[in-house]
Write an enzyme that holds these catalytic residues in place. Structure first.
Site, mmCIF file in Angstrom:
data_model
loop_
_atom_site.group_PDB
_atom_site.id
_atom_site.type_symbol
_atom_site.label_atom_id
_atom_site.label_comp_id
_atom_site.label_asym_id
_atom_site.label_seq_id
_atom_site.Cartn_x
_atom_site.Cartn_y
_atom_site.Cartn_z
ATOM 1 N N LYS A 36 4.360 -43.560 9.303
ATOM 2 C CA LYS A 36 3.509 -42.585 9.332
ATOM 3 C C LYS A 36 3.960 -41.394 9.966
ATOM 4 O O LYS A 36 4.812 -41.585 11.152
ATOM 5 C CB LYS A 36 2.457 -43.497 10.271
ATOM 6 C CG LYS A 36 0.953 -42.540 10.599
ATOM 7 C CD LYS A 36 0.212 -43.218 11.446
ATOM 8 C CE LYS A 36 -1.127 -42.456 11.103
ATOM 9 N NZ LYS A 36 -2.430 -43.157 12.252
ATOM 10 N N SER A 113 -6.540 -43.493 9.957
ATOM 11 C CA SER A 113 -5.747 -42.425 9.663
ATOM 12 C C SER A 113 -4.464 -42.861 8.976
ATOM 13 O O SER A 113 -3.631 -42.111 8.501
ATOM 14 C CB SER A 113 -5.384 -41.524 10.878
ATOM 15 O OG SER A 113 -4.755 -42.394 11.659
ATOM 16 N N SER A 137 -7.292 -47.070 13.158
ATOM 17 C CA SER A 137 -6.435 -46.573 12.142
ATOM 18 C C SER A 137 -5.448 -47.405 11.386
ATOM 19 O O SER A 137 -4.788 -46.890 10.304
ATOM 20 C CB SER A 137 -5.662 -45.194 12.529
ATOM 21 O OG SER A 137 -6.472 -44.011 12.861
#
Lengths: 392, 392
Positions: A36, A113, A137
């Site tokens: 990420k 996210s 997330s």
């Protein structure tokens, strides 16, 4: 061939192409993974979901601890994955970089996210990918995309070299489809090779089930029975007699206040533009006062004590990861906001108390996945990994 | 007349003169206080114990939450207080700004890193003063200077607007001589007006007593009896069968690694000079590897679970705050280092588990004070405040 040539779901950041070979041997030798784009990779800008963030911060000179651990275990970084703007969303949409495709339900959101990491794993681009989880997330995209996902005990995996968001909630997480591999990655990230503790008692959170859609509860019933059959002792529990709504409200306040404290200087100085939902949230958190947030912080300590007591001695709590399947793409902002709050009522349980939670793709509705979650006491991460491996 | 005209013990920072009136009414109306120079005051540079830090950081544009709460309660800020360089010491010495005088034992160290706040209260310059406690920076100077001091539950008082140090250990604390006032200040800082829980059981930590000097244990015996007489149930407990030394070693590693992660960029770019002890520590933490620190982080989670279990249901743990009275001024660095490690074995108990601990000036040896500490479960801060008020 780079991962960008194969990336038909838009999971990876073409703006930050990066590859790093891992150690020649190790438990994850040769396995490709995505990271990420809030974790630092030395020499590569960290984007945090926003092009202005990317261009206004110095290029990191060191790798994040998470990356160091994975490379040392032999895994091979193939690219950085998309996330929502400053990670302040559970949807997986990004106005600058697009919305990664949810291969398990292509007309629906991937969740965020950690959207790119979940989408990359769901599409089979990489065997595993790393995300972070503050409000959900990792858990939300795991549930929506039908992969295994976990948030670790708060402080169990170091966040050094990751952009802080709401530090008292921030944790590391990851995704995989294969449960044995999922466990292996977890052992590396947690740097924990000790035998896992034994689960002894299952609690079914009735107020959590009540917060899910009725069809979700029906769809999960056989799975709950299957999980319950592994335990000698099974009981219903009400986490909060007043329901999960007040826990959710406290979560929004504390998280919002922490995010603003962490990032207000940058937002104020550069006034970056944000997409719908996130824009309104940043505006809202800028108005929060200590008078509003202080009582929530006190109540959070009570929530923690309540959960620590409930989960002592090998107790496991089962809840739906999300109230239902992924929302359709393109819904209006207010509808997504209401859904977000419904989700947060479930997600804040582990969040408030810093507990580990694994989401297992063990239910589905109309062909779309929904995760079933197990929550354990602080530090019992490997117990959940073990359970995941035996159930999936 | 400013506080600097009365400051005969060198507790306040003349370089950052500041005064702020509080609200006209409130529970602390008109009470003067000092604020450790790691908390932001809008428009005033924050020094963090080092002139290079002070000159290389932007002047804060907002007040820390701690300051906001105290001013709103009517208290009056009269100055910022000295601390050790980057707070990385328990001694209270600062090569740039001097060593505040310990009025309770003028030939001895005041303790740190919240040295100025403790010294100011001990000398009667202000009725209370605020510090921060990561490894013992409030508890140690409270013990040495003979005042009441407390570290709060981790996350119970927001650290927004305070310089981070080792965030998973950082907490807010304060000092006062008067126990009723001490409790009032605590209620304001904690923003907690709910009735305190009732203490039910006292545990005497035998391994903590064994880590203190024998003469300290003798000096504390009558106090321990007095405290025990308040409880229906009193028992001895061994916190760790292997002794507190391994807990201390884990603390040093994790704290060191966190400090380096937080401040290495600044130290590397400016190479500031540090005094003896601190210089060696920063050099040491720059060498720490994840392989060394990761197992300590895992063990920390087990320590937390152990303490959470022990302290459930109104249990209070009693330990000596420090192994003995304050060291003499001017001791060689290696001697102070050995003493620091002995102290950390006691201090790391509450630190590892994020627990509240109050140090009460209830013992002395050869005319010098030593603190007796009570530790409670996470979130039970007001229970300790109540006990302090009834004992002192």
């Amino acid at each position: 061939m780079s991962i960008h040539d194969q990336d038909r779901v838009g999971a990876f950041m073409p703006a930050s192409p990066v590859e790093r070979d891992g150690a020649p041997a190790g438990p994850l030798a040769g396995l490709a993974f995505g990271l990420k784009d809030l974790f630092d990779v030395s020499g590569v800008p960290t984007g945090f979901g926003h092009p202005v963030w990317r261009s206004s911060h110095p290029v990191p000179q060191a790798d994040s601890v998470v990356l160091t651990r994975l490379l040392a275990a032999g895994a091979r970084l193939v690219g950085k994955t998309h996330c929502d703007e400053l990670c302040y969303s559970l949807n997986g949409e990004n106005p600058h970089y697009g919305t990664p495709v949810n291969s398990a339900a292509p007309d629906r959101l991937p969740g965020g996210s950690s959207s790119g990491s979940a989408a990359a794993v769901a599409a089979g681009l990489v065997p595993f990918a790393v995300g972070s989880d503050t409000g959900g997330s990792v858990r939300v995209p795991a549930s929506y995309c039908g992969v295994i996902g976990m948030r670790t005990t708060h402080d169990a995996v170091p966040l050094e070299g990751a952009v802080p968001f709401a530090p008292s909630y921030d944790t590391v997480g990851w995704f995989a489809r294969d449960a044995a591999l999922f466990e292996k990655v977890g052992r590396v990230l947690l740097a924990d090779s000790a035998p896992a503790g034994a689960p002894r008692r299952l609690l079914i959170a009735t107020d959590a089930l009540a917060r899910a859609l009725p069809e979700t509860v029906s769809a999960m019933a056989p799975t709950l029975e299957r999980i319950a059959s592994r335990f000698g002792s099974v009981a219903d529990v009400t986490l909060n007699p007043q329901g999960l709504e007040p826990w959710m409200q406290d979560f929004r306040l504390i998280q919002g206040s922490d995010i603003w404290a962490t990032h207000q200087a940058w937002i104020r100085s550069l006034s970056p533009d944000f997409g719908g939902g996130i824009r309104e949230r940043f505006k809202w958190v800028s108005t929060l006062t200590d008078e509003q947030v202080a009582p929530a912080r006190q109540r959070r300590l009570e929530i923690r004590s309540r959960l620590n007591e409930l989960l002592a001695d090998g107790t496991v709590l089962v809840i739906p990861t999300t109230p239902g399947i992924a929302p359709l793409r393109g819904l209006p902002v207010p509808e997504l906001e209401a859904w977000r709050n419904r989700c947060l009522g479930l997600l804040c349980i582990a969040g408030h108390a810093g507990l580990p939670q694994i989401s297992l793709p063990m239910a589905n509705l109309g062909g779309c996945p929904i995760g079933v979650s197990l929550i354990a006491a602080s530090g019992c991460d490997t117990m959940l990994l073990d359970m995941g491996a035996s159930l999936c």
